[in-house]
Structures are given as structure tokens and as C-alpha cells.
Design a protein around this motif. Structure first.
Motif, PDB file in Angstrom:
ATOM      1  N   GLY A  26      19.916 -32.053 -83.630  1.00 14.53           N
ATOM      2  CA  GLY A  26      20.092 -33.494 -83.818  1.00 14.53           C
ATOM      3  C   GLY A  26      19.486 -34.293 -82.680  1.00 14.53           C
ATOM      4  N   ALA A  27      19.659 -33.813 -81.444  1.00 22.48           N
ATOM      5  CA  ALA A  27      19.069 -34.512 -80.301  1.00 22.48           C
ATOM      6  C   ALA A  27      17.552 -34.480 -80.361  1.00 22.48           C
ATOM      7  CB  ALA A  27      19.574 -33.874 -79.001  1.00 22.48           C
ATOM      8  N   TRP A  28      17.013 -33.302 -80.716  1.00 19.79           N
ATOM      9  CA  TRP A  28      15.554 -33.216 -80.815  1.00 19.79           C
ATOM     10  C   TRP A  28      15.027 -34.075 -81.964  1.00 19.79           C
ATOM     11  CZ3 TRP A  28      12.155 -30.727 -84.464  1.00 19.79           C
ATOM     12  CH2 TRP A  28      10.826 -30.690 -84.051  1.00 19.79           C
ATOM     13  N   GLY A  29      15.799 -34.104 -83.090  1.00 20.73           N
ATOM     14  CA  GLY A  29      15.367 -34.925 -84.213  1.00 20.73           C
ATOM     15  C   GLY A  29      15.354 -36.402 -83.875  1.00 20.73           C
ATOM     16  N   ALA A  30      16.259 -36.824 -82.974  1.00 24.43           N
ATOM     17  CA  ALA A  30      16.325 -38.245 -82.621  1.00 24.43           C
ATOM     18  C   ALA A  30      15.266 -38.635 -81.611  1.00 24.43           C
ATOM     19  CB  ALA A  30      17.710 -38.570 -82.066  1.00 24.43           C
ATOM     20  N   HIS A  31      14.785 -37.678 -80.797  1.00 19.20           N
ATOM     21  CA  HIS A  31      13.895 -38.043 -79.692  1.00 19.20           C
ATOM     22  C   HIS A  31      12.503 -37.403 -79.759  1.00 19.20           C
ATOM     23  CE1 HIS A  31      17.255 -39.958 -77.621  1.00 19.20           C
ATOM     24  NE2 HIS A  31      17.981 -38.866 -77.849  1.00 19.20           N
ATOM     25  N   GLY A  32      12.380 -36.267 -80.405  1.00 16.94           N
ATOM     26  CA  GLY A  32      11.089 -35.592 -80.368  1.00 16.94           C
ATOM     27  C   GLY A  32      10.428 -35.358 -81.703  1.00 16.94           C
ATOM     28  N   LEU A  33      11.218 -35.353 -82.776  1.00 24.16           N
ATOM     29  CA  LEU A  33      10.661 -34.998 -84.082  1.00 24.16           C
ATOM     30  C   LEU A  33       9.614 -36.004 -84.547  1.00 24.16           C
ATOM     31  CD1 LEU A  33      10.657 -33.245 -86.624  1.00 24.16           C
ATOM     32  CD2 LEU A  33      12.580 -34.607 -87.475  1.00 24.16           C
ATOM     33  N   GLU A  34       9.897 -37.273 -84.375  1.00 24.02           N
ATOM     34  CA  GLU A  34       8.972 -38.290 -84.865  1.00 24.02           C
ATOM     35  C   GLU A  34       7.605 -38.159 -84.212  1.00 24.02           C
ATOM     36  OE1 GLU A  34       8.765 -43.171 -85.410  1.00 24.02           O
ATOM     37  OE2 GLU A  34      10.611 -42.171 -84.708  1.00 24.02           O
ATOM     38  N   GLY A  35       7.597 -37.886 -82.916  1.00 25.92           N
ATOM     39  CA  GLY A  35       6.313 -37.722 -82.228  1.00 25.92           C
ATOM     40  C   GLY A  35       5.573 -36.490 -82.711  1.00 25.92           C
ATOM     41  N   VAL A  36       6.292 -35.400 -82.977  1.00 21.42           N
ATOM     42  CA  VAL A  36       5.642 -34.182 -83.476  1.00 21.42           C
ATOM     43  C   VAL A  36       5.032 -34.425 -84.841  1.00 21.42           C
ATOM     44  CG1 VAL A  36       6.087 -31.814 -84.244  1.00 21.42           C
ATOM     45  CG2 VAL A  36       7.121 -32.643 -82.136  1.00 21.42           C
ATOM     46  N   LEU A  37       5.794 -35.051 -85.720  1.00 19.43           N
ATOM     47  CA  LEU A  37       5.276 -35.314 -87.068  1.00 19.43           C
ATOM     48  C   LEU A  37       4.090 -36.277 -87.033  1.00 19.43           C
ATOM     49  CD1 LEU A  37       8.614 -35.615 -89.088  1.00 19.43           C
ATOM     50  CD2 LEU A  37       7.048 -33.676 -88.990  1.00 19.43           C
ATOM     51  N   ALA A  38       4.177 -37.272 -86.157  1.00 16.92           N
ATOM     52  CA  ALA A  38       3.054 -38.201 -86.039  1.00 16.92           C
ATOM     53  C   ALA A  38       1.815 -37.486 -85.534  1.00 16.92           C
ATOM     54  CB  ALA A  38       3.426 -39.353 -85.104  1.00 16.92           C
ATOM     55  N   GLY A  39       2.012 -36.534 -84.629  1.00 21.83           N
ATOM     56  CA  GLY A  39       0.877 -35.756 -84.134  1.00 21.83           C
ATOM     57  C   GLY A  39       0.268 -34.875 -85.199  1.00 21.83           C
ATOM     58  N   TRP A  40       1.055 -34.516 -86.214  1.00 19.29           N
ATOM     59  CA  TRP A  40       0.515 -33.716 -87.315  1.00 19.29           C
ATOM     60  C   TRP A  40      -0.188 -34.580 -88.364  1.00 19.29           C
ATOM     61  CZ3 TRP A  40       5.391 -30.199 -88.291  1.00 19.29           C
ATOM     62  CH2 TRP A  40       5.524 -29.304 -87.212  1.00 19.29           C
TER      63      TRP A  40
END
Length: 213
Positions: A26-40
Motif C-alpha cells: 500500500g505504501a509503495w502503491g501510494a508513492h512509487g507505483l504511479e511513477g513506475v507505470l508512467a515510466g512504462w
């Protein structure tokens, strides 16, 4: 009545694993997931949908962890009844959340997993229905107490069985000692008989000493 130890252990282990991973994801989804998906290269609409799916999975996973922990630490009279529904709910959460994580992070070709996600949801619903059924049943606290006379009789019978067992052990020990004593007496009688036979044989032998002796 208490829950089986293996059920309690499973519930506590599930609660710890599900809770820890839910908080971390949940913490990673709130802070890091969006950037990873945007990078993809995901577009804004796809990105928002996948982040929402990921966060939904983390919330449901944390809820399942709390239910497992609550069932594990419940009063022993309730624990045996809540163990099954809690395990069912946890199994459903594993299916539901794992597939949502896969859909959020996987390629677009994995969208078909969305058809399987409801199966996990149905299992979770079944677990919650099981919890409700446990509540509708007669409360363990209000169950009639055992008959005091019957309990006393069981205690007396148990005590009598212990006395009989001790008496049987004592008799067995005395019988073994008696058998040992009998064997010793037989050996002594055999030795005395042999001595008598030797004495008789010696007395019956002629005196062969020379006349001048």
C-alpha cells in the motif's frame, strides 16, 4: 472448547504475512507505483485505473489480515467456530488481491484475469457470511453447564481406574518377585540334592587302603 493449535498458528501466520505485505504494498502503491507505470508509458486513464486496482487490493488484504488476527486471539470458545470462516476469507483475499496486483502491474494482455477476480471476492463474501452464521448460532457463553454430578462421577471413575492400574502394577511386581524366589529355592534344592548324592557315593565306595596302613 478451544481451536486446534494448527488453525491458530495458520491464522496468526496469515495475519502477519498479509498485514505486513499489505502495508508495504500500500505504501509503495501510494508513492512509487504511479511513477513506475508512467515510466512504462501508460496513459493517464490506464494509470489511474491500475493505481486504483492496486490500492483496492492492498485495502482488502489488510482487512483480511485483521480478520485472521481477530479470529486467532478470540476467546477459545469462539476461536474454533471463527477459524473456518477466517481461513475462507483469507483464501479469497489471496486470490482477489493477487490477481488485482497482477492486473495493475502486468501487460494489457493480462486483463482477462479480471474475469477470475470475482471468484476471490465470492470466497471473501462466503467467509463473512460464515462469521455471521457463527454469530447467529447459540453463544458458547450461554450453553448449559455440564451436569455437576456427571463430572463428579467421571472424576471418581478416573480415580478408580488409576487405583486399579496401580494395584495391577503392584501385583505384577509381587508376582515377579515370587517367581524369582521360587527359582532360587529350586536352585538351592538342586544343589542340596547333588551334595547328598555325592556324599552317598563317597560312603558307598570300598576302602582300598593296604592292610598295613
Amino acid at each position: 472448547m478451544t481451536g486446534a493449535p494448527w488453525t491458530v498458528n495458520r491464522l496468526i501466520i496469515l495475519a502477519g504475512v498479509l498485514g505486513a505485505t499489505a502495508i508495504g504494498l500500500g505504501a509503495w502503491g501510494a508513492h512509487g507505483l504511479e511513477g513506475v507505470l508512467a515510466g512504462w508509458g501508460r496513459d493517464a486513464e490506464t494509470l489511474a485505473r491500475r493505481v486504483e486496482n492496486f490500492n483496492t487490493a492492498a485495502r482488502y488484504q489488510l482487512a483480511a489480515a485483521i480478520v485472521c488476527l481477530a479470529a486467532a486471539v478470540a476467546d477459545g470458545r469462539w476461536r474454533a467456530r471463527l477459524g473456518g470462516p477466517a481461513l475462507t476469507l483469507a483464501a479469497g483475499a489471496l486470490v482477489f488481491c493477487t490477481l488485482l496486483y497482477a492486473i495493475a502491474l502486468g501487460p494489457a494482455s493480462w486483463r482477462w484475469l479480471g474475469a477470475v477476480v470475482p471468484l476471490g471476492g465470492l470466497a471473501m463474501i462466503a467467509g463473512w457470511i460464515g462469521v455471521a452464521i457463527v454469530g447467529l448460532r447459540r453463544s458458547p457463553e450461554t450453553s448449559p453447564p455440564p451436569n455437576a454430578e456427571l463430572v463428579r462421577l467421571e472424576e471418581i471413575l478416573s480415580h478408580q481406574q488409576k487405583l486399579w492400574q496401580d494395584l495391577d502394577d503392584s501385583l505384577t511386581g509381587l508376582r515377579d518377585q515370587s517367581d524369582d524366589q521360587a527359582r532360587r529355592v529350586v536352585r538351592l534344592e538342586d544343589a542340596a540334592r547333588q551334595l547328598l548324592e555325592q556324599q552317598r557315593t563317597t560312603e558307598a565306595m570300598p576302602d582300598e587302603r593296604p592292610p598295613h596302613y
